[in-house]
Design an enzyme around this catalytic site. Structure first.
Site, short mmCIF file in Angstrom:
data_model
loop_
_atom_site.label_atom_id
_atom_site.label_comp_id
_atom_site.label_asym_id
_atom_site.label_seq_id
_atom_site.Cartn_x
_atom_site.Cartn_y
_atom_site.Cartn_z
N ASP A 191 32.26 -29.09 53.58
CA ASP A 191 32.86 -30.09 53.19
C ASP A 191 31.89 -31.80 53.52
O ASP A 191 32.71 -32.28 54.41
CB ASP A 191 33.93 -30.79 52.79
CG ASP A 191 34.41 -31.91 51.91
OD1 ASP A 191 33.76 -32.67 50.99
OD2 ASP A 191 35.82 -32.46 51.42
N LYS B 196 26.83 -41.24 52.34
CA LYS B 196 26.63 -39.87 51.19
C LYS B 196 25.97 -40.66 50.11
O LYS B 196 25.63 -40.09 49.21
CB LYS B 196 27.92 -39.54 51.40
CG LYS B 196 27.91 -38.76 50.02
CD LYS B 196 29.05 -37.80 49.63
CE LYS B 196 29.17 -36.41 49.15
NZ LYS B 196 30.23 -35.67 48.97
N GLU C 287 31.49 -29.85 43.98
CA GLU C 287 32.82 -29.42 45.11
C GLU C 287 35.03 -28.63 43.91
O GLU C 287 35.14 -28.30 44.37
CB GLU C 287 32.95 -30.93 45.38
CG GLU C 287 32.54 -31.59 46.41
CD GLU C 287 32.11 -32.49 46.71
OE1 GLU C 287 32.59 -33.71 46.26
OE2 GLU C 287 31.40 -33.78 47.15
N ASP D 205 37.59 -34.78 40.30
CA ASP D 205 38.06 -35.01 41.55
C ASP D 205 37.50 -36.59 41.94
O ASP D 205 36.24 -37.27 41.79
CB ASP D 205 37.05 -33.91 41.75
CG ASP D 205 36.25 -34.26 43.58
OD1 ASP D 205 36.68 -35.52 44.11
OD2 ASP D 205 35.42 -33.38 44.05
#
Lengths: 179, 625
Positions: B25, B87, B186, B208
């Site tokens: 992850d 990210k 994810e 999420d």
């Protein structure tokens, strides 16, 4: 190089070439095929098999998308019989149908300013949906026959459905906007 | 009667070796690596027993970059050389970065390309390289803790990541020397971790809210197939934004002017995050802050006031929820279960708003920080072929429509959003000048009609079109999106059958050449030998081909091949086996290519046979009804 890549969508799912099809049977076959051919099943295979699996999985996805939707299915079946629905050589439409379309579109543009836009747009959505259903029912008959006349009728029906389904998208967009 | 299978000596399918596969992850604030041991997914700890690796890298003048906690501790002291939240920069352009404003207190280098590069004392680094440093750290952790070389990894990305962001992630893995088994979204990973695939069937929503991204996905499970029905979100909305709202509030309360002072900015953000986390389990909190002009400032905040501050940000997540449900053709009441993912879902207000929206309490018994890595590990284990028991297939979708630029700055959609991948679509183009031998295509991603409102992905140059009069050429261009959501373009002139060369210029990414160079640099930097590594990689590739073919021959060689065909393939396999033990990587590569060509027909027959078998099983089911 590969026999199955050249099959038509019905043959791919091993079902009869028929406009009338059982959606849950089709979905179930779709899942069975993907379980077998999806690239996730070929992670440790040779490069050759991995490439083939991606091509097949893409083809099966495309075939499923086409067959599960009546408009796409109709257009595809006419294509199989050599009829190009959107050929530029013949773009004439029945004046009566065009007239109806104008009325529907006027109704759509009048929704916003009306007293009860929510109800009006819902009624319009039902109207368009039932027109589409009617065409689908006729299309089932025309595609079941095998004369030049029936093919021509089928083409007209599909062309009308293209208009109606575009209108349907706009009605849905307005429905969402009105909440 | 059961027939015993007897294979020839030397051809028996190799005894099944367990392949080391992990799930990674790669998060905005922290990253994790997990693997499956004795059927159970667990995250791996570092030498200090820490599972969460802060996604922070500090670059130093004459030493290797530092990753994780040690880097995070230097965020305030050395803000220019210490990079966090990278990210948010993946697959983004210089202009996007400006849009993020003061979120990222770095100095950017002006370059020719649109890809931002951050200036550090160790030279300028791209987001892809920074992510590669994080991935390399996790790879080392996994190999140390599992005691063997890694076979492959499943790396998770937000479902809403566009193609450029996915490609950047995959490039980072390549530079880190990781074999990517699959990029997995994810939310889907979370669904696997919760074992939702073990229910007979149902429809689930995965909410999420991470550090920098928000995703909502609707998944349907049926016959062991997980289908993503629709996905939506905001790839620039997350917990970081909450920190900023709180930090701004502190500055307003205390009359602090913003703040060219990067260290103060970092301190404020850290304080804001602490306040947010404390108020997830406490009703109120107090703190003291050293003022830049000297002296201290005491502040306090209660949960209710925090709620008022952050509610507007959290409300922004509800619109994608509504739109995604509509895309899936469902109502909130159709959802059988809601899964929460991401550290930000610990915030009580988030939970309340999600419960209200879906009319049910969400599932939350797995640590929301670890759930994605655990799901990725389970999927990696399945893909590597270690889990024969769990028969699960994921069908993912492309989150945003793909289109090309046409006349007048408009975009024509080629692959609509929420199409199941892999997918491909062909489109025919023609030339508009006599003797034209090249064609340029601009590919974009997004839902809007104007080029300026969509994200530019890449320019594709097609070359080698045979010269003809204008309008005579029929160039069929195939847009192919693979199971990772990555785009490839192929082109062929139909009349002549000539394949065009396609050259890709990514708008915000790296060309293959650049990735290759970075890979070389990384290997040399690590004191490794490029040639030796190349040889090792070719051997791994050869072994995979040999093993795959031996097992294919053992399975289907008898039924699907004539004796002569079979012998020919066996000869090619044997040739590769011999070359594999040699020292020439190029010769191995060539032999793999030759073997591939020799097995084309066999692969096709096996695929056909597989299809018939899949549908034959189906026919038997139908008879039972």
């Amino acid at each position: 190089m590969q026999a199955d890549l050249g099959k038509n969508y019905f043959e791919l799912f091993e079902i009869p070439v028929d406009f009338q099809l059982d959606l849950s049977n089709l979905s179930s076959r779709y899942r069975e095929l993907q379980r077998r051919i999806h690239p996730d099943r070929f992670v440790n295979a040779t490069n050759q098999e991995r490439r083939l699996s991606m091509q097949m999985a893409a083809l099966v996805n495309e075939a499923f998308q086409t067959l599960k939707d009546p408009l796409e299915r109709g257009r595809y079946m006419l294509g199989l019989r050599g009829v190009d629905v959107n050929a530029e050589t013949d773009t004439t439409m029945d004046p009566e149908f065009l007239m109806e379309q104008m009325v529907l579109r006027e109704a759509l543009s009048a929704v916003r300013g009306s007293d009860e836009p929510g109800e009006r747009v819902t009624a319009l959505a039902h109207d368009v949906a039932s027109r589409l259903d009617k065409n689908i029912a006729f299309l089932k008959v025309s595609l079941g026959q095998d004369s030049d006349g029936s093919l021509k009728r089928a083409r007209t029906l599909v062309r009308e459905m293209q208009f109606l389904s575009k209108l349907q998208l706009e009605v849905e967009a307005l429905e969402e906007e009105l909440g | 009667m059961v027939l015993l299978q007897i294979s020839e000596p030397g051809l028996s399918s190799a005894p099944h070796q367990r392949r080391l596969a992990v799930g990674i992850d790669l998060g905005t604030t922290h990253s994790l690596v997990a693997t499956v041991r004795s059927g159970v997914a667990e995250t791996l700890a570092d030498a200090q027993g820490q599972h969460l690796l802060p996604s922070v890298v500090r670059y130093q003048a004459d030493a290797q970059p530092v990753v994780g906690h040690a880097a995070a501790e230097m965020l305030q002291q050395d803000p220019l050389n210490t990079v966090s939240s990278v990210k948010r920069l993946m697959g983004r352009g210089v202009e996007d970065v400006k849009g993020l404003g003061d979120v990222l207190p770095y100095k950017f280098e002006q370059t020719q390309s649109d890809m931002p590069r951050i200036k550090t004392v160790a030279g300028s680094v791209s987001p892809v390289e920074i992510s590669a440093d994080i991935l390399r750290n996790l790879k080392q952790r996994a190999e140390q803790s599992l005691g063997d070389e890694l076979n492959g990894a499943v790396i998770t990305v937000p479902a809403y990541f566009d193609e450029a962001q996915r490609q950047a992630t995959k490039d980072a893995a390549r530079i880190a020397g990781i074999n990517v088994l699959r990029l997995l979204s994810e939310p889907t990973a979370a669904a696997i971790a919760y074992g939702l695939d073990q229910n007979p069937e149902g429809v689930y929503a995965i909410y999420d809210l991470g550090g920098g991204t928000f995703d909502i996905s609707i998944l349907r499970l049926h016959q062991g197939v997980f289908e993503v029905l629709a996905t939506g979100g905001d790839s620039a909305l997350g917990g970081d934004d909450l920190d900023h709202v709180i930090a701004e509030w502190i500055m307003l309360q205390d009359g602090i002017e913003l703040a060219q002072d990067l260290c103060l900015q970092r301190r404020l953000l850290k304080l804001a995050r602490d306040i947010k986390e404390t108020l997830s389990h406490a009703d109120s909190t107090e703190w003291t802050l050293e003022r830049p002009q000297g002296g201290e400032w005491r502040g306090s905040l209660d949960r209710e006031t925090l709620g008022e501050l952050i509610a507007p940000v959290i409300k922004k997540t509800m619109l994608p929820c509504r739109r995604t449900l509509r895309d899936a053709g469902l109502n909130a009441s159709d959802i059988q279960g809601v899964v929460l993912v991401g550290g930000s879902t610990r915030i009580p207000l988030v939970r309340r708003m999600v419960s209200d929206f879906f009319g049910q309490s969400p599932l939350d018994d797995i640590d929301p920080d670890k759930v994605v890595a655990m799901g990725a590990a389970l999927q990696a284990d399945i893909l590597a072929g270690n889990q024969s028991g769990r028969d699960l297939l994921l069908l993912d979708v492309i989150p945003l429509s793909l289109g090309i630029e046409i006349m007048g700055g408009m975009v024509e959609k080629i692959i609509p959003r929420n199409s199941t991948i892999p997918t491909s679509r062909a489109q025919t183009f023609t030339t508009f000048k006599d003797g034209q031998i090249a064609l340029s295509l601009h590919v974009l991603q997004g839902e809007r009609e104007l080029v300026s409102d969509c994200r530019s992905l890449a320019h594709f140059e097609l070359r080698g079109i045979p010269p003809m009069v204008a309008g005579a050429a029929r160039i069929q261009v195939t847009f192919q999106v693979d199971a990772d959501g990555l785009l490839a373009v192929k082109a062929r002139e139909e009349a002549s059958g000539v394949e065009s060369k396609v050259e890709v210029k990514p708008s915000y990414g790296l060309s293959d050449q650049e990735v290759e160079t970075m890979l070389r640099d990384a290997i040399e930097h690590a004191g490794d030998d490029v040639a030796a590594r190349n040889l090792r990689e070719q051997r791994v590739d050869a072994d995979r081909s040999i093993e795959a073919l031996r097992s294919a021959l053992a399975q289907d060689g008898e039924d699907l091949l004539e004796l002569a065909e079979r012998e020919q393939i066996e000869t090619r396999v044997q040739e590769l086996v011999t070359l594999r033990d040699g020292e020439d990587p190029l010769a191995i590569k060539r032999a793999i290519g030759v073997l591939n060509d020799a097995t084309q027909e066999f692969a096709a027959r096996r695929m056909d046979a597989g299809i018939h078998q899949a549908l034959a099983g189906h026919r038997i089911d139908e008879f039972k009804d």
